[in-house]
Design a protein around this motif. Structure first.
Motif, PDB file in Angstrom:
ATOM      1  N   GLU A 110       0.796  -1.216   0.000  1.00 24.27           N
ATOM      2  CA  GLU A 110       0.000   0.000   0.000  1.00 24.27           C
ATOM      3  C   GLU A 110       0.836   1.276   0.000  1.00 24.27           C
ATOM      4  O   GLU A 110       0.310   2.361  -0.242  1.00 24.27           O
ATOM      5  CB  GLU A 110      -0.944   0.011   1.207  1.00 24.27           C
ATOM      6  N   GLY A 111       2.122   1.187   0.285  1.00 23.15           N
ATOM      7  CA  GLY A 111       2.969   2.372   0.286  1.00 23.15           C
ATOM      8  C   GLY A 111       3.025   3.051   1.646  1.00 23.15           C
ATOM      9  O   GLY A 111       2.197   2.820   2.530  1.00 23.15           O
ATOM     10  N   ILE A 112       4.031   3.918   1.804  1.00 25.60           N
ATOM     11  CA  ILE A 112       4.310   4.556   3.095  1.00 25.60           C
ATOM     12  C   ILE A 112       3.173   5.449   3.574  1.00 25.60           C
ATOM     13  O   ILE A 112       2.750   5.388   4.736  1.00 25.60           O
ATOM     14  CB  ILE A 112       5.617   5.367   3.007  1.00 25.60           C
ATOM     15  N   ALA A 113       2.648   6.292   2.690  1.00 26.85           N
ATOM     16  CA  ALA A 113       1.612   7.256   3.090  1.00 26.85           C
ATOM     17  C   ALA A 113       0.364   6.547   3.617  1.00 26.85           C
ATOM     18  O   ALA A 113      -0.200   6.932   4.651  1.00 26.85           O
ATOM     19  CB  ALA A 113       1.259   8.171   1.919  1.00 26.85           C
ATOM     20  N   HIS A 114      -0.074   5.497   2.916  1.00 27.45           N
ATOM     21  CA  HIS A 114      -1.274   4.783   3.330  1.00 27.45           C
ATOM     22  C   HIS A 114      -1.043   4.018   4.630  1.00 27.45           C
ATOM     23  O   HIS A 114      -1.936   3.939   5.486  1.00 27.45           O
ATOM     24  CB  HIS A 114      -1.722   3.829   2.225  1.00 27.45           C
ATOM     25  N   MET A 115       0.149   3.453   4.783  1.00 30.52           N
ATOM     26  CA  MET A 115       0.460   2.755   6.028  1.00 30.52           C
ATOM     27  C   MET A 115       0.400   3.711   7.205  1.00 30.52           C
ATOM     28  O   MET A 115      -0.147   3.389   8.266  1.00 30.52           O
ATOM     29  CB  MET A 115       1.847   2.119   5.947  1.00 30.52           C
ATOM     30  N   ALA A 116       0.986   4.898   7.021  1.00 30.72           N
ATOM     31  CA  ALA A 116       1.009   5.896   8.097  1.00 30.72           C
ATOM     32  C   ALA A 116      -0.400   6.320   8.491  1.00 30.72           C
ATOM     33  O   ALA A 116      -0.733   6.449   9.679  1.00 30.72           O
ATOM     34  CB  ALA A 116       1.818   7.107   7.654  1.00 30.72           C
ATOM     35  N   LYS A 117      -1.233   6.530   7.490  1.00 31.72           N
ATOM     36  CA  LYS A 117      -2.608   6.967   7.754  1.00 31.72           C
ATOM     37  C   LYS A 117      -3.405   5.856   8.431  1.00 31.72           C
ATOM     38  O   LYS A 117      -4.158   6.108   9.376  1.00 31.72           O
ATOM     39  CB  LYS A 117      -3.276   7.364   6.442  1.00 31.72           C
ATOM     40  N   ARG A 118      -3.200   4.633   7.971  1.00 30.77           N
ATOM     41  CA  ARG A 118      -3.979   3.512   8.491  1.00 30.77           C
ATOM     42  C   ARG A 118      -3.687   3.242   9.968  1.00 30.77           C
ATOM     43  O   ARG A 118      -4.598   2.979  10.751  1.00 30.77           O
ATOM     44  CB  ARG A 118      -3.695   2.255   7.666  1.00 30.77           C
ATOM     45  N   ILE A 119      -2.415   3.299  10.346  1.00 30.47           N
ATOM     46  CA  ILE A 119      -2.079   2.967  11.735  1.00 30.47           C
ATOM     47  C   ILE A 119      -1.748   4.202  12.578  1.00 30.47           C
ATOM     48  O   ILE A 119      -1.297   4.088  13.696  1.00 30.47           O
ATOM     49  CB  ILE A 119      -0.925   1.947  11.797  1.00 30.47           C
TER      50      ILE A 119
END
Length: 297
Positions: A113-122
């Motif tokens: 999912e990429g860095i930005a989506h990971m950061a937003k998700r968690i």
């Protein structure tokens, strides 16, 4: 002004050393600083297989360039972090450099999912997640492809700002580990080095300009507000008023630190098998909390 070394017209001022150098002598100076760093810490020799972590920025490309120019065996590793146009441009610049110089380049994708989506998700800071992902992949690719050393483009500004942050927060573990050289302490850990630690960001910018190296100028869009930029601004202000401050600060730390280091007790991650101080490494703990990401085995 004239070049202090050869008398030709100067192209670069180095305030902390009170030096004015022409283009040719500055490039020689740059290479000498890298060689001094390599020899000072015994980082590697010309028979060592070196993997350079290449982002497409000026630091990593200048490191790759000078190592090849000096006759070292250096391949590149680029991670596609999937940060929109920024990552596409970074990958294109890195590929162009490798192709133009006939160099081996390994490209690996970040988690699905990429860095930005990971950061937003968690709900975590993107820079901290990016650091975990990159460190894990850097080491894994180096180990699995038989490289002896992983080299990164961290410069004096990076190291001094990191030191300031660690001291202000009294991060004792971080201070113990901070060094231009981290030896491998486990069969699945590769030796890590930072050969640009003697050079400032300004000197690196001058080098890529003089060598006509094309690099991505844009800052990562996820780094806005990063605390490291605040520390860099503070150190730049001090440096402008008192040239040599960064060198005195970081080199003084290295001198006082010496070679003493307390090695951590390592075990193997229960998920991926790579070294960690706990049951699960930071990378696997991260992707476990991000349900659309698969652990790379």
């Amino acid at each position: 002004m004239k070049c202090r070394w050869c008398g030709e017209k100067a192209a670069m001022e180095i305030p902390h050393s009170r030096l004015y150098l022409c283009r040719r002598c500055f490039i020689e100076y740059f290479g000498t600083q890298v060689e001094r760093a390599i020899l000072q810490f015994g980082m590697f020799d010309r028979n060592t297989r070196i993997l350079v972590a290449v982002s497409g920025g000026k630091d990593s490309l200048s490191l790759w360039d000078i190592l090849i120019k000096k006759g070292y065996r250096a391949s590149g590793l680029h991670i596609n972090l999937k940060i929109g146009d920024y990552s596409e441009k970074s990958m294109e610049v890195t590929r162009d450099f490798a192709s133009a110089n006939g160099l081996e380049l390994i490209i690996v994708d970040a988690p699905d999912e990429g860095i930005a989506h990971m950061a937003k998700r968690i709900r975590r800071n993107p820079c901290s997640i990016c650091g975990i992902v990159k460190r894990y992949i850097f080491n894994k690719v180096a180990v699995e492809n038989g490289f002896d050393v992983l080299a990164t483009g961290h410069n004096l500004d990076d190291e001094a700002s990191r030191l300031m942050a660690n001291i202000l927060r009294w991060q004792d573990d971080m201070l113990r580990r901070q060094s231009p050289l981290l030896e491998a302490t486990h069969p699945k850990l590769v030796k890590k080095v930072r050969p640009l630690f003697r050079l400032t960001e300004r000197e690196i910018a001058a080098y890529v300009f003089m060598r006509n190296i094309k690099y991505i100028i844009d800052e990562c869009p996820l780094s806005e507000g990063a605390t490291t930029l605040i520390y860099k601004d503070l150190l730049n202000h001090l440096e402008s008023r008192m040239p040599g401050t960064k060198h005195a600060f970081y080199f003084g730390f290295l001198k006082r630190k010496g070679s003493e280091r307390k090695d951590e007790v390592l075990k193997e991650c229960s998920t991926c098998g790579y070294p960690t101080t706990s049951d699960s490494c930071s990378y696997c703990s991260l992707v476990r909390n991000s349900p659309h990401t698969k652990v790379q085995k």
